[in-house]
Design a protein around this motif. Sequence first.
Motif, PDB file in Angstrom:
ATOM      1  N   PHE A  13    -109.905 -15.444 -72.241  1.00 49.96           N
ATOM      2  CA  PHE A  13    -109.582 -16.183 -73.460  1.00 49.96           C
ATOM      3  C   PHE A  13    -108.552 -15.339 -74.225  1.00 49.96           C
ATOM      4  CE2 PHE A  13    -113.820 -17.550 -72.245  1.00 49.96           C
ATOM      5  CZ  PHE A  13    -113.705 -18.937 -72.331  1.00 49.96           C
ATOM      6  N   VAL A  14    -107.386 -15.912 -74.438  1.00 50.30           N
ATOM      7  CA  VAL A  14    -106.253 -15.145 -74.944  1.00 50.30           C
ATOM      8  C   VAL A  14    -106.026 -15.409 -76.432  1.00 50.30           C
ATOM      9  CG1 VAL A  14    -103.790 -14.671 -74.669  1.00 50.30           C
ATOM     10  CG2 VAL A  14    -105.186 -15.214 -72.659  1.00 50.30           C
ATOM     11  N   ASN A  21    -105.907 -13.024 -89.015  1.00 49.45           N
ATOM     12  CA  ASN A  21    -104.695 -13.642 -88.472  1.00 49.45           C
ATOM     13  C   ASN A  21    -104.786 -13.911 -86.972  1.00 49.45           C
ATOM     14  OD1 ASN A  21    -103.444 -13.370 -91.032  1.00 49.45           O
ATOM     15  ND2 ASN A  21    -102.864 -11.255 -90.556  1.00 49.45           N
ATOM     16  N   LEU A  22    -105.945 -13.647 -86.397  1.00 48.46           N
ATOM     17  CA  LEU A  22    -106.135 -13.835 -84.961  1.00 48.46           C
ATOM     18  C   LEU A  22    -106.012 -15.317 -84.599  1.00 48.46           C
ATOM     19  CD1 LEU A  22    -106.902 -11.815 -82.660  1.00 48.46           C
ATOM     20  CD2 LEU A  22    -109.263 -12.573 -82.946  1.00 48.46           C
ATOM     21  N   ILE A  23    -105.191 -15.620 -83.600  1.00 49.74           N
ATOM     22  CA  ILE A  23    -104.957 -17.009 -83.195  1.00 49.74           C
ATOM     23  C   ILE A  23    -105.330 -17.189 -81.725  1.00 49.74           C
ATOM     24  CG2 ILE A  23    -103.227 -18.823 -82.885  1.00 49.74           C
ATOM     25  CD1 ILE A  23    -101.655 -17.605 -85.171  1.00 49.74           C
ATOM     26  N   SER A  24    -106.226 -18.121 -81.464  1.00 48.30           N
ATOM     27  CA  SER A  24    -106.567 -18.474 -80.082  1.00 48.30           C
ATOM     28  C   SER A  24    -105.416 -19.285 -79.496  1.00 48.30           C
ATOM     29  CB  SER A  24    -107.862 -19.293 -80.060  1.00 48.30           C
ATOM     30  OG  SER A  24    -108.151 -19.737 -78.756  1.00 48.30           O
ATOM     31  N   THR A  25    -104.865 -18.825 -78.368  1.00 47.38           N
ATOM     32  CA  THR A  25    -103.646 -19.449 -77.856  1.00 47.38           C
ATOM     33  C   THR A  25    -103.792 -20.115 -76.492  1.00 47.38           C
ATOM     34  OG1 THR A  25    -102.925 -17.354 -76.856  1.00 47.38           O
ATOM     35  CG2 THR A  25    -102.193 -17.823 -79.106  1.00 47.38           C
ATOM     36  N   SER A  26    -104.610 -19.545 -75.611  1.00 48.10           N
ATOM     37  CA  SER A  26    -104.642 -20.070 -74.249  1.00 48.10           C
ATOM     38  C   SER A  26    -105.754 -19.407 -73.449  1.00 48.10           C
ATOM     39  CB  SER A  26    -103.299 -19.824 -73.539  1.00 48.10           C
ATOM     40  OG  SER A  26    -103.059 -18.429 -73.423  1.00 48.10           O
ATOM     41  N   GLY A  65    -125.238 -12.246 -74.792  1.00 52.54           N
ATOM     42  CA  GLY A  65    -125.536 -12.281 -76.215  1.00 52.54           C
ATOM     43  C   GLY A  65    -124.346 -12.254 -77.136  1.00 52.54           C
ATOM     44  N   HIS A  66    -123.123 -12.206 -76.571  1.00 51.98           N
ATOM     45  CA  HIS A  66    -121.924 -12.129 -77.415  1.00 51.98           C
ATOM     46  C   HIS A  66    -121.003 -13.320 -77.158  1.00 51.98           C
ATOM     47  CE1 HIS A  66    -122.755  -8.043 -78.872  1.00 51.98           C
ATOM     48  NE2 HIS A  66    -123.155  -7.772 -77.630  1.00 51.98           N
ATOM     49  N   GLY A  67    -120.500 -13.916 -78.236  1.00 52.90           N
ATOM     50  CA  GLY A  67    -119.588 -15.039 -78.123  1.00 52.90           C
ATOM     51  C   GLY A  67    -118.149 -14.586 -77.993  1.00 52.90           C
ATOM     52  N   ILE A  68    -117.255 -15.574 -77.847  1.00 56.07           N
ATOM     53  CA  ILE A  68    -115.840 -15.277 -77.608  1.00 56.07           C
ATOM     54  C   ILE A  68    -115.198 -14.587 -78.813  1.00 56.07           C
ATOM     55  CG2 ILE A  68    -113.588 -16.299 -77.123  1.00 56.07           C
ATOM     56  CD1 ILE A  68    -115.130 -18.596 -75.711  1.00 56.07           C
ATOM     57  N   LEU A  69    -115.262 -15.217 -79.974  1.00 60.82           N
ATOM     58  CA  LEU A  69    -114.621 -14.639 -81.168  1.00 60.82           C
ATOM     59  C   LEU A  69    -115.309 -13.342 -81.583  1.00 60.82           C
ATOM     60  CD1 LEU A  69    -112.316 -15.122 -83.133  1.00 60.82           C
ATOM     61  CD2 LEU A  69    -113.906 -16.396 -84.593  1.00 60.82           C
ATOM     62  N   GLU A  70    -116.619 -13.321 -81.450  1.00 57.35           N
ATOM     63  CA  GLU A  70    -117.372 -12.102 -81.770  1.00 57.35           C
ATOM     64  C   GLU A  70    -116.908 -10.935 -80.904  1.00 57.35           C
ATOM     65  OE1 GLU A  70    -122.017 -10.471 -81.530  1.00 57.35           O
ATOM     66  OE2 GLU A  70    -121.468 -12.429 -80.699  1.00 57.35           O
ATOM     67  N   THR A  71    -116.712 -11.195 -79.614  1.00 56.83           N
ATOM     68  CA  THR A  71    -116.246 -10.148 -78.697  1.00 56.83           C
ATOM     69  C   THR A  71    -114.839  -9.699 -79.053  1.00 56.83           C
ATOM     70  OG1 THR A  71    -117.642 -10.979 -76.899  1.00 56.83           O
ATOM     71  CG2 THR A  71    -115.758  -9.606 -76.275  1.00 56.83           C
ATOM     72  N   ALA A  72    -113.982 -10.661 -79.411  1.00 59.33           N
ATOM     73  CA  ALA A  72    -112.606 -10.317 -79.794  1.00 59.33           C
ATOM     74  C   ALA A  72    -112.597  -9.373 -80.993  1.00 59.33           C
ATOM     75  CB  ALA A  72    -111.815 -11.587 -80.102  1.00 59.33           C
ATOM     76  N   THR A 100    -108.770 -11.179 -74.443  1.00 64.67           N
ATOM     77  CA  THR A 100    -107.639 -10.250 -74.539  1.00 64.67           C
ATOM     78  C   THR A 100    -106.832 -10.593 -75.780  1.00 64.67           C
ATOM     79  OG1 THR A 100    -107.490  -9.998 -72.131  1.00 64.67           O
ATOM     80  CG2 THR A 100    -105.568  -9.368 -73.417  1.00 64.67           C
ATOM     81  N   ILE A 101    -106.437  -9.559 -76.498  1.00 68.07           N
ATOM     82  CA  ILE A 101    -105.633  -9.742 -77.703  1.00 68.07           C
ATOM     83  C   ILE A 101    -104.242  -9.161 -77.477  1.00 68.07           C
ATOM     84  CG2 ILE A 101    -105.388  -9.183 -80.156  1.00 68.07           C
ATOM     85  CD1 ILE A 101    -108.419  -9.021 -80.346  1.00 68.07           C
ATOM     86  N   ASN A 102    -103.236  -9.999 -77.638  1.00 65.75           N
ATOM     87  CA  ASN A 102    -101.845  -9.546 -77.645  1.00 65.75           C
ATOM     88  C   ASN A 102    -101.491  -9.132 -79.073  1.00 65.75           C
ATOM     89  OD1 ASN A 102    -101.043 -10.278 -74.852  1.00 65.75           O
ATOM     90  ND2 ASN A 102    -101.407 -12.383 -75.564  1.00 65.75           N
TER      91      ASN A 102
END
Length: 322
Positions: free
Chosen positions: A225-226, A202-207, A178-185, A137-139
């Motif tokens: 994964f936020v 500028n995407l920042i993994s936070t929590s 077949g898709h990773g976390i950052l790739e999905t984001a 999820t992206i805020n």
Amino acid sequence: MSGSVDECITRLLALAKRFNCFYLSGFHSSECKPFVVEGYQVGLIRPDVMKELIHFPEVFHVTPGCVELNPAFRDYQERSVKVNEVLKELRKKNTFITLKGWRDECYEVKAEFNTTSLLKMDRSATCLFGIRNYGVTINGYVRHPQQGQCLWFQKRASTKQTWPGKWDNMVSGGLSVGHGILETAHKEAMEEASVPPYLLQNLISTSCVSFFFESERGLFPNTEFVFDLELPVDFVPENADGEVDTFEILPVTKCLEKILSPDFKTTSSPVVLDFLIRHGVVTPENEPNYLSIIEFLHVPLQTVYGRCHNKMKENGISLSNI
């Protein structure tokens, strides 16, 4: 917080309990049975699902202690095919409402997130087995010169298979095979909100947030994964995949009322709540139930199944004699 303090406290804690309704009730009952694959508990199965799986004894061994996938299936491919055949049969018979949302998109089924996948399953069916789901999820937020910090929301299209027409986070999506976390984001940001690659730098993994929800469709032990993404004041998201009706931006001071509304997707509210906590809108000073709410945002889904399976062993229940 707007409104009376007592009223907001009661509503916010009630919300946290609502998106953990299964964890607070059904998880601690004996009605649901562990779903075991290759000796690992990977899910929980409700009685209404067990009643149907009994009709497929060559695939599922339904016993007093658990539901075990036939151990004769020795590899990922065979397990996936055998389970999929059962699910297609149940879908054909309209046995479960959740299978009406068949996606032809699969999630991995694992003992833990960082372990090798044991099989894959259509995402619409994972809730029947209480499989742990993972998503991103992206805020999307803005530092507005007049309104201060603001947060973007999307309204889900009325044609969505789940939660149609509900308000939601700006961008979110499940981790499919077949898709990773950052790739999905990145993929979801471009599809749902047309966020260009240069802004995604500028995407920042936070929590992470995790919770255990239940609905008429099934069980949802979800981990998100936020990410936080600061956007320019003049950026306006545009949907590119037809799954969003519109977008809205709100000052963070109005976001609590947004997620407390029945028009907001219940299982998306934990991420917004986490954002408001991290950015100082909800604090220990204005929320006496602060610690309880923090706990409700971090249900230990990576260990609860393992503890349940270990407890079976401690009580002398083995898969070979139940």
